[in-house]
Design a protein around this motif. Sequence first.
Motif, short mmCIF file in Angstrom:
data_model
loop_
_atom_site.label_atom_id
_atom_site.label_comp_id
_atom_site.label_asym_id
_atom_site.label_seq_id
_atom_site.Cartn_x
_atom_site.Cartn_y
_atom_site.Cartn_z
N GLU A 1 -12.69 100.33 -35.54
CA GLU A 1 -12.98 98.89 -35.43
C GLU A 1 -14.41 98.58 -35.85
OE1 GLU A 1 -11.66 100.70 -32.81
OE2 GLU A 1 -9.59 100.05 -33.17
N GLN A 2 -15.33 99.45 -35.50
CA GLN A 2 -16.73 99.24 -35.88
C GLN A 2 -16.93 99.43 -37.39
OE1 GLN A 2 -18.19 102.00 -32.96
NE2 GLN A 2 -19.05 100.36 -31.69
N MET B 1 -19.27 105.68 -34.85
CA MET B 1 -18.50 104.44 -35.00
C MET B 1 -17.00 104.69 -34.87
SD MET B 1 -20.28 102.09 -37.94
CE MET B 1 -20.39 103.32 -39.22
N GLU C 1 -15.93 96.25 -38.85
CA GLU C 1 -17.01 95.28 -38.63
C GLU C 1 -18.13 95.50 -39.65
OE1 GLU C 1 -20.22 93.90 -35.19
OE2 GLU C 1 -18.80 95.49 -34.74
N LEU D 1 -25.72 102.31 -35.30
CA LEU D 1 -24.90 101.97 -34.14
C LEU D 1 -25.81 102.09 -32.91
CD1 LEU D 1 -22.05 101.36 -33.04
CD2 LEU D 1 -21.71 103.83 -32.85
N LYS D 2 -26.05 100.95 -32.24
CA LYS D 2 -26.90 100.94 -31.05
C LYS D 2 -26.17 100.21 -29.93
CE LYS D 2 -31.51 101.10 -33.02
NZ LYS D 2 -32.81 100.45 -33.10
N GLN D 3 -26.07 100.88 -28.80
CA GLN D 3 -25.44 100.31 -27.61
C GLN D 3 -24.07 99.70 -27.95
OE1 GLN D 3 -28.46 97.65 -26.14
NE2 GLN D 3 -29.69 99.32 -25.32
N GLY D 4 -23.33 100.39 -28.78
CA GLY D 4 -21.97 99.96 -29.11
C GLY D 4 -21.88 98.85 -30.15
N ARG D 5 -23.03 98.43 -30.70
CA ARG D 5 -23.02 97.37 -31.71
C ARG D 5 -23.48 97.93 -33.05
NH1 ARG D 5 -26.25 92.35 -30.20
NH2 ARG D 5 -25.21 91.63 -32.07
N VAL D 6 -22.90 97.40 -34.12
CA VAL D 6 -23.26 97.81 -35.48
C VAL D 6 -24.31 96.84 -36.01
CG1 VAL D 6 -22.42 98.19 -37.82
CG2 VAL D 6 -20.95 98.73 -35.88
N PHE D 7 -25.42 97.40 -36.48
CA PHE D 7 -26.47 96.60 -37.11
C PHE D 7 -26.59 97.03 -38.56
CE2 PHE D 7 -27.44 96.66 -32.62
CZ PHE D 7 -27.79 95.34 -32.36
#
Length: 132
Positions: free
Chosen positions: A65-66, A62, A69, A95-101
């Motif tokens: 910025e992530q 991450m 988020e 962190l998957k494909q640039g997105r935080v879940f």
Amino acid sequence: MTFNQISLARQIDMALEKLGGELKGMVAGTIVLQIREDSVGRFGIRHLPVDCSDRAPVAAGMTAEQVVELRQLALEALRHKSGWTHGEISYDFVLKQGRVFVSVQFESNYNMANLMFRYSPKNRDRREASNG
């Protein structure tokens, strides 16, 4: 101002801010916060790398910025906590494909000894019950 005067949301934000440096570079883990009297006690990160082998290229973790988020998502999830003051909050993140879940688990804790103390009859009531 004492710690109890700060809202739980602000305390959680402060804890996650403190963990920010550790969170940068991670791709997955669990943030654990122990709550007592609506105050954050202990907090930290449980981390198990998704892939421990050296065969696959290591995914970048991450960014700052992530991490921000992730903090925002954690605070949004807090609105689902209701009616309890003691327990634990766990935030599982990946962190998957640039997105935080984030997946959140709330655990409420109650102490039976406190309940029994409140509902136990007083000595006078016991005597009256045995005489009656």
